[in-house]
Write an enzyme that holds these catalytic residues in place. Structure first.
Site, PDB file in Angstrom:
ATOM      1  N   GLU A   1      15.257  48.861  51.704  1.00 33.93           N
ATOM      2  CA  GLU A   1      14.347  48.520  50.593  1.00 33.93           C
ATOM      3  C   GLU A   1      14.020  47.037  50.478  1.00 33.93           C
ATOM      4  O   GLU A   1      14.093  46.452  49.399  1.00 33.93           O
ATOM      5  CB  GLU A   1      14.929  49.049  49.274  1.00 33.93           C
ATOM      6  CG  GLU A   1      15.160  50.552  49.320  1.00 33.93           C
ATOM      7  CD  GLU A   1      15.833  51.109  48.064  1.00 33.93           C
ATOM      8  OE1 GLU A   1      16.138  50.345  47.132  1.00 33.93           O
ATOM      9  OE2 GLU A   1      16.042  52.336  48.023  1.00 33.93           O
TER      10      GLU A   1
ATOM     11  N   ASN B   1      15.233  51.284  56.332  1.00 30.78           N
ATOM     12  CA  ASN B   1      15.045  52.420  55.427  1.00 30.78           C
ATOM     13  C   ASN B   1      14.343  51.959  54.146  1.00 30.78           C
ATOM     14  O   ASN B   1      14.715  50.925  53.565  1.00 30.78           O
ATOM     15  CB  ASN B   1      16.449  52.979  55.074  1.00 30.78           C
ATOM     16  CG  ASN B   1      16.423  54.300  54.354  1.00 30.78           C
ATOM     17  OD1 ASN B   1      15.809  55.252  54.818  1.00 30.78           O
ATOM     18  ND2 ASN B   1      17.098  54.378  53.209  1.00 30.78           N
TER      19      ASN B   1
ATOM     20  N   HIS C   1      11.156  60.088  48.350  1.00 28.77           N
ATOM     21  CA  HIS C   1      11.374  60.504  46.960  1.00 28.77           C
ATOM     22  C   HIS C   1       9.991  60.735  46.340  1.00 28.77           C
ATOM     23  O   HIS C   1       9.381  59.819  45.794  1.00 28.77           O
ATOM     24  CB  HIS C   1      12.122  59.422  46.180  1.00 28.77           C
ATOM     25  CG  HIS C   1      13.507  59.165  46.663  1.00 28.77           C
ATOM     26  ND1 HIS C   1      14.516  60.093  46.538  1.00 28.77           N
ATOM     27  CD2 HIS C   1      14.071  58.085  47.267  1.00 28.77           C
ATOM     28  CE1 HIS C   1      15.636  59.594  47.038  1.00 28.77           C
ATOM     29  NE2 HIS C   1      15.390  58.388  47.501  1.00 28.77           N
TER      30      HIS C   1
ATOM     31  N   GLU D   1      15.936  60.683  52.522  1.00 27.63           N
ATOM     32  CA  GLU D   1      16.440  60.911  51.160  1.00 27.63           C
ATOM     33  C   GLU D   1      15.515  61.875  50.409  1.00 27.63           C
ATOM     34  O   GLU D   1      15.220  61.675  49.226  1.00 27.63           O
ATOM     35  CB  GLU D   1      16.553  59.590  50.390  1.00 27.63           C
ATOM     36  CG  GLU D   1      17.407  58.547  51.075  1.00 27.63           C
ATOM     37  CD  GLU D   1      17.548  57.244  50.300  1.00 27.63           C
ATOM     38  OE1 GLU D   1      17.187  57.181  49.110  1.00 27.63           O
ATOM     39  OE2 GLU D   1      18.024  56.258  50.899  1.00 27.63           O
TER      40      GLU D   1
ATOM     41  N   ASP E   1      13.585  64.263  48.202  1.00 27.69           N
ATOM     42  CA  ASP E   1      13.584  65.094  46.997  1.00 27.69           C
ATOM     43  C   ASP E   1      12.169  65.067  46.441  1.00 27.69           C
ATOM     44  O   ASP E   1      11.451  64.077  46.606  1.00 27.69           O
ATOM     45  CB  ASP E   1      14.646  64.686  45.961  1.00 27.69           C
ATOM     46  CG  ASP E   1      14.659  63.217  45.590  1.00 27.69           C
ATOM     47  OD1 ASP E   1      13.642  62.523  45.749  1.00 27.69           O
ATOM     48  OD2 ASP E   1      15.717  62.757  45.110  1.00 27.69           O
TER      49      ASP E   1
HETATM   50  O1  G3I Z   1      30.921  55.525  39.768  1.00 25.28           O
HETATM   51  C1  G3I Z   1      30.504  55.056  38.492  1.00 25.28           C
HETATM   52  C2  G3I Z   1      31.374  55.624  37.410  1.00 25.28           C
HETATM   53  O2  G3I Z   1      32.681  55.141  37.587  1.00 25.28           O
HETATM   54  C3  G3I Z   1      30.808  55.219  36.067  1.00 25.28           C
HETATM   55  O3  G3I Z   1      31.564  55.831  35.051  1.00 25.28           O
HETATM   56  C4  G3I Z   1      29.356  55.657  35.933  1.00 25.28           C
HETATM   57  C5  G3I Z   1      28.741  55.187  34.612  1.00 25.28           C
HETATM   58  O4  G3I Z   1      27.348  54.986  34.756  1.00 25.28           O
HETATM   59  O5  G3I Z   1      28.632  55.080  36.978  1.00 25.28           O
HETATM   60  C6  G3I Z   1      29.072  55.494  38.258  1.00 25.28           C
HETATM   61  O6  G3I Z   1      28.294  54.869  39.245  1.00 25.28           O
HETATM   62  C7  G3I Z   1      26.977  55.376  39.369  1.00 25.28           C
HETATM   63  C8  G3I Z   1      26.822  55.902  40.790  1.00 25.28           C
HETATM   64  O7  G3I Z   1      25.488  56.289  41.007  1.00 25.28           O
HETATM   65  C9  G3I Z   1      27.710  57.097  41.079  1.00 25.28           C
HETATM   66  O8  G3I Z   1      27.363  58.169  40.265  1.00 25.28           O
HETATM   67  C10 G3I Z   1      26.009  54.265  39.104  1.00 25.28           C
HETATM   68  O9  G3I Z   1      26.069  53.891  37.743  1.00 25.28           O
HETATM   69  C11 G3I Z   1      24.619  54.676  39.467  1.00 25.28           C
HETATM   70  O10 G3I Z   1      23.770  53.541  39.380  1.00 25.28           O
HETATM   71  C12 G3I Z   1      24.592  55.205  40.878  1.00 25.28           C
HETATM   72  O11 G3I Z   1      23.263  55.636  41.154  1.00 25.28           O
HETATM   73  C13 G3I Z   1      22.957  55.749  42.530  1.00 25.28           C
HETATM   74  C14 G3I Z   1      21.780  54.863  42.865  1.00 25.28           C
HETATM   75  O12 G3I Z   1      21.426  55.047  44.227  1.00 25.28           O
HETATM   76  C15 G3I Z   1      22.106  53.397  42.626  1.00 25.28           C
HETATM   77  O13 G3I Z   1      21.166  52.554  43.173  1.00 25.28           O
HETATM   78  C16 G3I Z   1      22.609  57.210  42.820  1.00 25.28           C
HETATM   79  O14 G3I Z   1      23.783  58.020  42.657  1.00 25.28           O
HETATM   80  C17 G3I Z   1      22.069  57.348  44.239  1.00 25.28           C
HETATM   81  O15 G3I Z   1      21.549  58.637  44.412  1.00 25.28           O
HETATM   82  C18 G3I Z   1      20.965  56.343  44.475  1.00 25.28           C
HETATM   83  O16 G3I Z   1      20.540  56.452  45.795  1.00 25.28           O
HETATM   84  C19 G3I Z   1      19.459  55.606  46.178  1.00 25.28           C
HETATM   85  C20 G3I Z   1      19.653  55.250  47.628  1.00 25.28           C
HETATM   86  O17 G3I Z   1      20.921  54.665  47.834  1.00 25.28           O
HETATM   87  C21 G3I Z   1      18.574  54.303  48.115  1.00 25.28           C
HETATM   88  N1  G3I Z   1      17.248  54.835  47.848  1.00 25.28           N
HETATM   89  C22 G3I Z   1      17.017  55.280  46.476  1.00 25.28           C
HETATM   90  C23 G3I Z   1      18.081  56.259  46.024  1.00 25.28           C
HETATM   91  C24 G3I Z   1      17.810  56.772  44.628  1.00 25.28           C
HETATM   92  O18 G3I Z   1      17.867  55.747  43.672  1.00 25.28           O
END
Ligand code: G3I
Length: 302
Positions: free
Chosen positions: A127, A169, A206, A235, A237
């Site tokens: 990104e 990516n 996405h 990725e 969806d």
């Molecule tokens: O693990 C913590 C947990 O301990 C805490 O209690 C909770 C509270 O918010 O947060 C948890 O972490 C979260 C993590 O996902 C695991 O669930 C983060 O806040 C959250 O920001 C994170 O989001 C991820 C996101 O990337 C962050 O940028 C998504 O799961 C994930 O699907 C998403 O994936 C990205 C790709 O890496 C890159 N391209 C876009 C894609 C979608 O945004």
């Protein structure tokens, strides 16, 4: 064939899924994931904040949970991701200039050494282009170290693990007419011309009403492949999971010989980072959605 992975394998491709380590104890989730997919991407566990929470102190506990599950279940692994403006640990967010540049290099070396010879494709850089019509690089602490940070990342990665395919990516790069797509194309063309080691481009895919699927995605994949790189849908969806759009994306990949495979970004809708969009192939109870059947039929040749 009766599963997505086996159906994709008929043409030498994979059909993959993003796996979250903390969901593997959910038996419905783990059963579907083990049965249907033959490639795995860690949804968050191989990112910078997860793998190097303190500078120089690597932690692969969660990453290895995903990696070991994948290998034990016979799946290949895509690594995601080594250099990114997001999900940086606090210590990295506060760095700049040559210190940040060196930290990026050290991070790539540390993670790739742990998985040397074990990862099919690495998303080396994620990104790096700005949204909108500028075609510019995204402003970030990494970009402010000098715009050569991307090629430095790729050269570092090649030296660290010559066996991995090295990918760039990004999202909103699927429509050939978008400025971001064109900017990414110019970068990859330049890298190929100058011998910067890049092997593949990941199109996150996405899709939603704001950035919809367009049938020129196939043109995009073909044009990048013509530069001499592999391409992959990394990725996927789709808001509302329309069967026709899912089938179109799969058919676009199947139409391009250098398209390595397709990865969906989660198992059930309830596992999605945007679960409100119900964008995936399985319902919350684990049952197959119509889009699942459309994808399976496409992979089986129609
Ligand atoms: O693990 C913590 C947990 O301990 C805490 O209690 C909770 C509270 O918010 O947060 C948890 O972490 C979260 C993590 O996902 C695991 O669930 C983060 O806040 C959250 O920001 C994170 O989001 C991820 C996101 O990337 C962050 O940028 C998504 O799961 C994930 O699907 C998403 O994936 C990205 C790709 O890496 C890159 N391209 C876009 C894609 C979608 O945004």
């Amino acid at each position: 064939e009766s599963t997505l992975g086996a159906a994709a394998a008929q043409s030498g491709r994979y059909f993959g899924v993003a796996i979250a380590a903390n969901r593997l104890s959910d038996s419905t989730y783990a059963t579907i994931a083990a049965r249907e997919f033959n490639s795995v991407t860690a949804e968050n566990e191989m990112k910078i904040d997860a793998t190097e929470p303190q500078r120089g102190q690597f932690n692969f506990t969660a990453a290895d949970r995903v990696y070991n599950w994948a290998v034990q279940n016979g799946k290949e692994v895509r690594g995601h991701t080594l250099a990114w403006h997001s999900q940086q640990p606090g210590w990295m967010q506060s760095l700049s200039g040559s210190a940040l540049r060196q930290a990026m290099i050290d991070h790539i070396n540390g993670v790739m050494a742990h998985y040397k010879g074990k990862i099919a494709q690495w998303d080396v850089v994620n990104e790096a282009f700005a949204d909108g019509s500028s075609g510019a690089r995204r402003d970030s602490n990494l970009e402010r170290t000098g715009s050569d940070w991307i090629e430095v990342a790729f050269r570092t990665a090649r030296a660290a693990d010559p066996s991995a395919k090295l990918c760039y990516n990004d999202y909103n790069v699927e429509d050939w007419t978008w400025a971001k797509t064109q900017a990414m194309y110019r970068m990859v063309r330049d890298f190929k011309q100058r011998g910067v080691p890049i092997d593949c481009v990941g199109f996150q895919s996405h899709f939603n009403s704001g950035s919809p699927y367009n049938s020129n995605f196939r043109t995009t994949l073909q044009n990048f492949a013509a530069l001499g790189v592999d391409v992959a849908v990394t990725e996927l969806d789709i808001q509302g999971a329309p069967s026709s759009t899912y089938a179109n994306v799969v058919n676009d990949c199947l139409a391009v010989s250098r398209c390595l495979g397709v990865t969906v970004w989660g198992v059930r809708d309830s596992d999605s980072w945007r679960s409100g969009d119900t964008p995936l192939l399985f319902n919350n109870d684990g049952s197959k959605k119509p889009a699942y059947t459309a994808v399976l039929n496409a992979l089986n040749g129609g």
